[in-house]
Design a protein around this motif. Structure first.
Motif, PDB file in Angstrom:
ATOM      1  N   THR A  61      19.090   7.838 -15.193  1.00 46.60           N
ATOM      2  CA  THR A  61      18.245   6.605 -13.810  1.00 46.60           C
ATOM      3  C   THR A  61      18.960   6.005 -12.429  1.00 46.60           C
ATOM      4  O   THR A  61      18.136   6.161 -12.067  1.00 46.60           O
ATOM      5  CB  THR A  61      17.523   5.694 -14.788  1.00 46.60           C
ATOM      6  N   SER A  62      20.245   6.255 -12.611  1.00 41.20           N
ATOM      7  CA  SER A  62      21.140   6.216 -11.733  1.00 41.20           C
ATOM      8  C   SER A  62      20.986   7.735 -10.541  1.00 41.20           C
ATOM      9  O   SER A  62      20.931   8.283 -10.997  1.00 41.20           O
ATOM     10  CB  SER A  62      22.369   6.383 -12.039  1.00 41.20           C
ATOM     11  N   PRO A 124      16.330  11.169  -8.482  1.00 40.89           N
ATOM     12  CA  PRO A 124      16.310  10.653 -10.118  1.00 40.89           C
ATOM     13  C   PRO A 124      14.713  10.840 -11.059  1.00 40.89           C
ATOM     14  O   PRO A 124      13.767  10.990  -9.873  1.00 40.89           O
ATOM     15  CB  PRO A 124      16.847   9.218 -10.565  1.00 40.89           C
ATOM     16  N   ARG A 125      14.460  11.691 -12.195  1.00 41.88           N
ATOM     17  CA  ARG A 125      12.832  11.685 -12.504  1.00 41.88           C
ATOM     18  C   ARG A 125      13.108  10.173 -12.829  1.00 41.88           C
ATOM     19  O   ARG A 125      13.130   9.324 -13.126  1.00 41.88           O
ATOM     20  CB  ARG A 125      13.387  12.169 -13.763  1.00 41.88           C
ATOM     21  N   GLU A 130      11.198   2.208 -16.375  1.00 46.75           N
ATOM     22  CA  GLU A 130      12.679   2.405 -16.115  1.00 46.75           C
ATOM     23  C   GLU A 130      12.592   1.043 -14.866  1.00 46.75           C
ATOM     24  O   GLU A 130      12.837  -0.080 -14.857  1.00 46.75           O
ATOM     25  CB  GLU A 130      13.381   2.869 -15.998  1.00 46.75           C
ATOM     26  N   LEU A 131      11.344   1.603 -13.917  1.00 50.45           N
ATOM     27  CA  LEU A 131      11.021   0.772 -13.040  1.00 50.45           C
ATOM     28  C   LEU A 131      10.029  -0.793 -13.327  1.00 50.45           C
ATOM     29  O   LEU A 131      11.265  -1.787 -12.540  1.00 50.45           O
ATOM     30  CB  LEU A 131       9.999   1.324 -12.075  1.00 50.45           C
ATOM     31  N   LEU A 433      11.521   8.661  -3.748  1.00 48.98           N
ATOM     32  CA  LEU A 433      12.766   8.357  -3.066  1.00 48.98           C
ATOM     33  C   LEU A 433      13.169   6.719  -3.043  1.00 48.98           C
ATOM     34  O   LEU A 433      13.965   6.039  -3.442  1.00 48.98           O
ATOM     35  CB  LEU A 433      12.183   8.418  -0.908  1.00 48.98           C
ATOM     36  N   LEU A 434      11.944   5.857  -3.466  1.00 46.24           N
ATOM     37  CA  LEU A 434      11.799   4.224  -2.862  1.00 46.24           C
ATOM     38  C   LEU A 434      12.823   3.604  -4.603  1.00 46.24           C
ATOM     39  O   LEU A 434      13.356   3.214  -4.241  1.00 46.24           O
ATOM     40  CB  LEU A 434      10.656   3.846  -3.323  1.00 46.24           C
ATOM     41  N   TYR A 435      12.380   4.629  -5.370  1.00 49.63           N
ATOM     42  CA  TYR A 435      12.939   4.334  -6.854  1.00 49.63           C
ATOM     43  C   TYR A 435      13.923   4.856  -6.688  1.00 49.63           C
ATOM     44  O   TYR A 435      15.298   3.663  -7.703  1.00 49.63           O
ATOM     45  CB  TYR A 435      11.559   5.626  -7.867  1.00 49.63           C
TER      46      TYR A 435
END
Length: 443
Positions: A61-62, A124-125, A130-131, A433-435
């Motif tokens: 995630t990072s 990142p996928r 996670e979000l 991209l925001l994520y």
């Protein structure tokens, strides 16, 4: 025809003289237009790297150190029918009809299956759980115009499927739309504010004003998002109106006598950005994550000296078809716009005549000043990657809120929406991209 015959027939002579003079004038304006393009549209876009220290939480995630140093906005579109689309547009409970292309008859769905691939690193996928975990107990608000609402609809559709029906809701309250995931106590909202500052375009339904008036104050709008933890702003489309002036109201909209000052649109945009940045500097919680989404390009005709001459050329009865497209930029007919387009533009660095990069540089300059004062603002530069996607617009596959005439129906390109974006589609990449920034920071 011999010269003496032309002299005897002045009507014929004049008829030949008109196209000759028009052609000379036409060539002159092309030269001027080309130099205009070089100044306004081909300037490189400066990217402001975010300065926060990246915290590596997990490999899945990072954003790694290598990725943090990579320009996420420079890359290419890769066809990926295995992982795209990220959700079903027909099954998203909160889809909006103006971007629901599949619902309104679009059968070629290849536009849903392109993935943005930065040069030299990976995004990142996207992980909806996670979000929402990062947003637990928090509020994210998209503030701006219909393009920002387009992105918000995409974000809601990207996460809502993992939340059970009884644990999610949508609240419509005038200019404020609010999606809530109850188990996470998380809110993803949209607030309608097309000019950022107060204006006569602020009504969420009745806002298409030909006489646009702004008031250099953001207080009224800011009350709706002062408690947000993540703010995603945009403003561009409503300032990009050729031939229109912006009126600045000194006083209140409730005053019986209005004190108005007329400005060029770009001047008004600069004032709005200044008010926006000043308010954030004085009032915003420094822990809030701030983003500004860059201009979203269109793939439809635009006003320019070139097009004005084309119109005059047609009026002079020389039987030249008026150009209402920009297809010549990607190898199609000059009157072609996004209608029936099914492939991205693959020319690296493509920049259209219709995008006003001067306005993007105004945003960059404003953000640079904010950063020098210690404020953390990230420009989400979606412009270049979206320029390539002439295939991603709704075209005729959307709900229209006004009746389409028989003349328009006979020529679909004449009423095609080449401004907004089909969902699923290009806005999903904006949100990825925001994520990337959200999961790389302590949000």
């Amino acid at each position: 025809m011999h010269t003496r015959d032309m002299a005897k027939n002045p009507t014929t002579s004049s008829a030949l003289l008109v196209p000759i003079l028009a052609s000379l004038f036409f060539l002159l304006v092309i030269v001027v237009s080309l130099s205009y393009d070089k100044v306004d549209y081909i300037l490189p876009i400066r990217i402001f790297e975010h300065q926060e220290q990246v915290e590596t939480r997990s490999s899945s995630t990072s954003v790694s150190n290598q990725e943090a140093e990579c320009d996420l906005f420079s890359g290419r579109w890769v066809f990926d029918d295995e992982t795209r689309p990220l959700y079903s547009g027909t099954q998203c409970k909160y889809m909006h009809d103006e971007v629901a292309c599949e619902k309104y008859g679009r059968r070629d769905l290849k536009h849903q299956q392109w993935r943005w691939q930065p040069n030299g690193c990976d995004i990142p996928r996207f992980d909806a759980h996670e979000l929402l975990t990062r947003l637990k107990g928090k509020r994210m608000v998209f503030v701006g115009d219909s393009l920002n609402r387009n992105q918000w609809v995409s974000m809601v559709c990207m996460v809502e499927s993992i939340v059970s029906s009884e644990k999610k809701s949508m609240i419509y309250n005038g200019s404020l739309l609010s999606f809530r995931a109850k188990d996470f106590n998380a809110s993803i909202d949209f607030y309608w504010s097309p000019l950022l500052v107060e204006s006569n375009c602020d009504d969420p339904v009745l806002h298409r004003m030909t006489n646009r008036i702004m008031r250099i104050s953001i207080e009224k709008h800011a009350r709706q998002w002062t408690d947000a933890d993540i703010l995603v702003f945009n403003s561009y489309l409503w300032w990009k109106k050729p031939g229109m002036k912006m009126k600045v109201l000194h006083g209140s909209f409730e005053d019986e006598i209005e004190n108005l000052e007329e400005l060029e649109m770009a001047e008004g945009f600069q004032l709005a950005l200044k008010e926006w940045s000043n308010w954030l500097e004085l009032n915003q919680n420094p822990n809030v994550k701030l983003f500004f989404v860059s201009l979203s390009p269109t793939h439809v005709w635009s006003e320019s000296p070139f097009r004005i001459v084309t119109l005059l050329y047609s009026i002079s009865k020389l039987r030249m078809k008026v150009d209402f497209g920009r297809g010549d930029e990607w190898g199609a007919a000059s009157d072609q716009n996004c209608y029936n387009e099914t492939e991205p533009i693959h020319e690296e660095g493509y920049a259209s005549r219709g995008s006003d990069y001067k306005m993007l540089h105004m945003v960059e300059s404003t953000v640079a000043k904010m950063r020098r004062k210690g404020m953390s603002v990230q420009i989400l530069n979606i412009t270049q990657l979206s320029e390539y996607r002439k295939d991603g617009h709704p075209s005729v596959y959307r709900r229209y809120w006004v009746n389409i005439t028989q003349e328009q129906l006979a020529e679909p390109s004449s009423y095609s929406d080449c401004t907004h974006w089909c969902v699923p589609g290009v806005p999903d990449a904006w949100n990825e991209l925001l994520y990337s920034y959200i999961v790389s920071q302590q949000v």
